[in-house]
Design a protein around this motif. Structure first.
Motif, mmCIF file in Angstrom:
data_model
loop_
_atom_site.group_PDB
_atom_site.id
_atom_site.type_symbol
_atom_site.label_atom_id
_atom_site.label_comp_id
_atom_site.label_asym_id
_atom_site.label_seq_id
_atom_site.Cartn_x
_atom_site.Cartn_y
_atom_site.Cartn_z
ATOM 1 N N PRO A 70 0.816 -1.220 0.000
ATOM 2 C CA PRO A 70 0.000 0.000 0.000
ATOM 3 C C PRO A 70 0.852 1.275 0.000
ATOM 4 O O PRO A 70 0.533 2.227 -0.705
ATOM 5 C CB PRO A 70 -0.823 -0.136 1.285
ATOM 6 C CG PRO A 70 -0.961 -1.619 1.463
ATOM 7 C CD PRO A 70 0.369 -2.183 1.017
ATOM 8 N N ASP A 71 1.946 1.281 0.776
ATOM 9 C CA ASP A 71 2.834 2.457 0.780
ATOM 10 C C ASP A 71 3.479 2.658 -0.587
ATOM 11 O O ASP A 71 3.594 3.786 -1.068
ATOM 12 C CB ASP A 71 3.928 2.310 1.847
ATOM 13 C CG ASP A 71 3.405 2.577 3.250
ATOM 14 O OD1 ASP A 71 2.294 3.129 3.387
ATOM 15 O OD2 ASP A 71 4.121 2.223 4.205
ATOM 16 N N ASP A 72 3.928 1.578 -1.204
ATOM 17 C CA ASP A 72 4.527 1.687 -2.546
ATOM 18 C C ASP A 72 3.527 2.304 -3.520
ATOM 19 O O ASP A 72 3.895 3.131 -4.369
ATOM 20 C CB ASP A 72 4.931 0.301 -3.087
ATOM 21 C CG ASP A 72 6.056 -0.348 -2.305
ATOM 22 O OD1 ASP A 72 6.851 0.359 -1.653
ATOM 23 O OD2 ASP A 72 6.128 -1.602 -2.353
ATOM 24 N N ARG A 73 2.257 1.907 -3.415
ATOM 25 C CA ARG A 73 1.248 2.421 -4.355
ATOM 26 C C ARG A 73 0.967 3.897 -4.092
ATOM 27 O O ARG A 73 0.790 4.668 -5.034
ATOM 28 C CB ARG A 73 -0.047 1.594 -4.258
ATOM 29 C CG ARG A 73 0.136 0.185 -4.804
ATOM 30 C CD ARG A 73 -1.192 -0.491 -5.066
ATOM 31 N NE ARG A 73 -2.023 -0.658 -3.891
ATOM 32 C CZ ARG A 73 -1.890 -1.651 -3.011
ATOM 33 N NH1 ARG A 73 -0.971 -2.566 -3.179
ATOM 34 N NH2 ARG A 73 -2.706 -1.743 -1.979
ATOM 35 N N ARG A 74 0.941 4.281 -2.827
ATOM 36 C CA ARG A 74 0.753 5.716 -2.525
ATOM 37 C C ARG A 74 1.879 6.540 -3.136
ATOM 38 O O ARG A 74 1.636 7.592 -3.740
ATOM 39 C CB ARG A 74 0.712 5.934 -1.000
ATOM 40 C CG ARG A 74 -0.656 5.783 -0.398
ATOM 41 C CD ARG A 74 -0.700 6.297 1.030
ATOM 42 N NE ARG A 74 0.023 5.429 1.940
ATOM 43 C CZ ARG A 74 -0.485 4.315 2.473
ATOM 44 N NH1 ARG A 74 -1.724 3.958 2.194
ATOM 45 N NH2 ARG A 74 0.221 3.574 3.277
ATOM 46 N N ILE A 75 3.098 6.048 -2.989
ATOM 47 C CA ILE A 75 4.255 6.771 -3.540
ATOM 48 C C ILE A 75 4.162 6.833 -5.067
ATOM 49 O O ILE A 75 4.383 7.880 -5.675
ATOM 50 C CB ILE A 75 5.568 6.085 -3.091
ATOM 51 C CG1 ILE A 75 5.759 6.289 -1.590
ATOM 52 C CG2 ILE A 75 6.756 6.609 -3.879
ATOM 53 C CD1 ILE A 75 6.825 5.404 -0.971
ATOM 54 N N GLU A 76 3.806 5.722 -5.692
ATOM 55 C CA GLU A 76 3.718 5.698 -7.156
ATOM 56 C C GLU A 76 2.572 6.590 -7.658
ATOM 57 O O GLU A 76 2.719 7.298 -8.654
ATOM 58 C CB GLU A 76 3.542 4.256 -7.656
ATOM 59 C CG GLU A 76 3.367 4.120 -9.150
ATOM 60 C CD GLU A 76 4.523 4.664 -9.986
ATOM 61 O OE1 GLU A 76 5.617 4.910 -9.445
ATOM 62 O OE2 GLU A 76 4.318 4.856 -11.206
ATOM 63 N N ARG A 77 1.432 6.584 -6.961
ATOM 64 C CA ARG A 77 0.326 7.468 -7.372
ATOM 65 C C ARG A 77 0.747 8.928 -7.267
ATOM 66 O O ARG A 77 0.440 9.725 -8.151
ATOM 67 C CB ARG A 77 -0.905 7.221 -6.500
ATOM 68 C CG ARG A 77 -1.636 5.938 -6.804
ATOM 69 C CD ARG A 77 -2.962 5.882 -6.050
ATOM 70 N NE ARG A 77 -3.578 4.578 -6.170
ATOM 71 C CZ ARG A 77 -3.596 3.664 -5.189
ATOM 72 N NH1 ARG A 77 -3.078 3.942 -4.004
ATOM 73 N NH2 ARG A 77 -4.154 2.493 -5.392
ATOM 74 N N GLU A 82 2.399 14.036 -9.868
ATOM 75 C CA GLU A 82 3.378 15.115 -10.047
ATOM 76 C C GLU A 82 3.869 15.159 -11.489
ATOM 77 O O GLU A 82 4.035 16.243 -12.068
ATOM 78 C CB GLU A 82 4.557 14.923 -9.086
ATOM 79 C CG GLU A 82 4.162 15.234 -7.649
ATOM 80 C CD GLU A 82 5.225 14.888 -6.628
ATOM 81 O OE1 GLU A 82 6.362 14.527 -7.022
ATOM 82 O OE2 GLU A 82 4.922 14.965 -5.432
ATOM 83 N N THR A 83 4.056 14.002 -12.100
ATOM 84 C CA THR A 83 4.461 13.965 -13.508
ATOM 85 C C THR A 83 3.387 14.581 -14.385
ATOM 86 O O THR A 83 3.688 15.371 -15.291
ATOM 87 C CB THR A 83 4.748 12.496 -13.941
ATOM 88 O OG1 THR A 83 5.787 11.977 -13.124
ATOM 89 C CG2 THR A 83 5.147 12.424 -15.396
ATOM 90 N N GLU A 84 2.113 14.245 -14.111
ATOM 91 C CA GLU A 84 1.006 14.812 -14.888
ATOM 92 C C GLU A 84 0.917 16.309 -14.696
ATOM 93 O O GLU A 84 0.686 17.057 -15.648
ATOM 94 C CB GLU A 84 -0.313 14.156 -14.476
ATOM 95 C CG GLU A 84 -0.504 12.764 -15.025
ATOM 96 C CD GLU A 84 -1.775 12.120 -14.504
ATOM 97 O OE1 GLU A 84 -2.626 12.818 -13.918
ATOM 98 O OE2 GLU A 84 -1.910 10.896 -14.661
ATOM 99 N N ARG A 85 1.105 16.765 -13.446
ATOM 100 C CA ARG A 85 1.009 18.197 -13.172
ATOM 101 C C ARG A 85 2.098 18.964 -13.924
ATOM 102 O O ARG A 85 1.853 20.008 -14.502
ATOM 103 C CB ARG A 85 1.132 18.434 -11.663
ATOM 104 C CG ARG A 85 0.716 19.821 -11.235
ATOM 105 C CD ARG A 85 0.544 20.013 -9.742
ATOM 106 N NE ARG A 85 1.381 19.201 -8.905
ATOM 107 C CZ ARG A 85 0.915 18.282 -8.045
ATOM 108 N NH1 ARG A 85 -0.377 18.083 -7.923
ATOM 109 N NH2 ARG A 85 1.736 17.586 -7.299
ATOM 110 N N LYS A 86 3.310 18.413 -13.928
ATOM 111 C CA LYS A 86 4.413 19.088 -14.629
ATOM 112 C C LYS A 86 4.201 19.111 -16.132
ATOM 113 O O LYS A 86 4.626 20.041 -16.826
ATOM 114 C CB LYS A 86 5.730 18.382 -14.319
ATOM 115 C CG LYS A 86 6.222 18.643 -12.921
ATOM 116 C CD LYS A 86 7.488 17.863 -12.628
ATOM 117 C CE LYS A 86 7.905 18.043 -11.174
ATOM 118 N NZ LYS A 86 8.976 17.138 -10.782
#
Ligand code: SF4
Length: 88
Positions: A70-77, A82-86
């Protein structure tokens, strides 16, 4: 292939459910060991990409999916947002 047919090819179907979803009363040390073992199963799974994408695009809050906790998925989301925002 139907959209969820990949599930039938998952390596986890040969493993105990409790390896991928935490049993009640699990300690932090037990969780770390369990997650490492589950991630090894996922690393050899032929549908790791489909499984990971499925979980990342849904509010899956529990368990190991696509080799991610679950932590890995939060980090990846968060990384994807952030990639989409940039890029916008
Ligand atoms: S990636 Fe892991 S959780 Fe997903 S189907 Fe494969 S073994 Fe199961």
């Amino acid at each position: 292939m139907k959209s969820h047919d990949w599930r039938r090819q998952g390596r986890c179907r040969f493993e105990p459910f409790a390896l991928f979803f935490p049993p009640d009363g699990e300690t932090g040390e037990q969780r770390d060991m369990r997650e490492r073992r589950a991630k090894k199963v996922c690393a050899a799974c032929p549908v790791i990409d489909q499984c990971g994408e499925y979980a990342l695009t849904r509010p899956e809050r529990y368990g190991i999916w696509g080799g991610m906790t679950p932590d890995d998925r939060r980090i990846e989301r968060r990384r994807r947002r952030e990639t989409e925002r940039k890029a916008a």
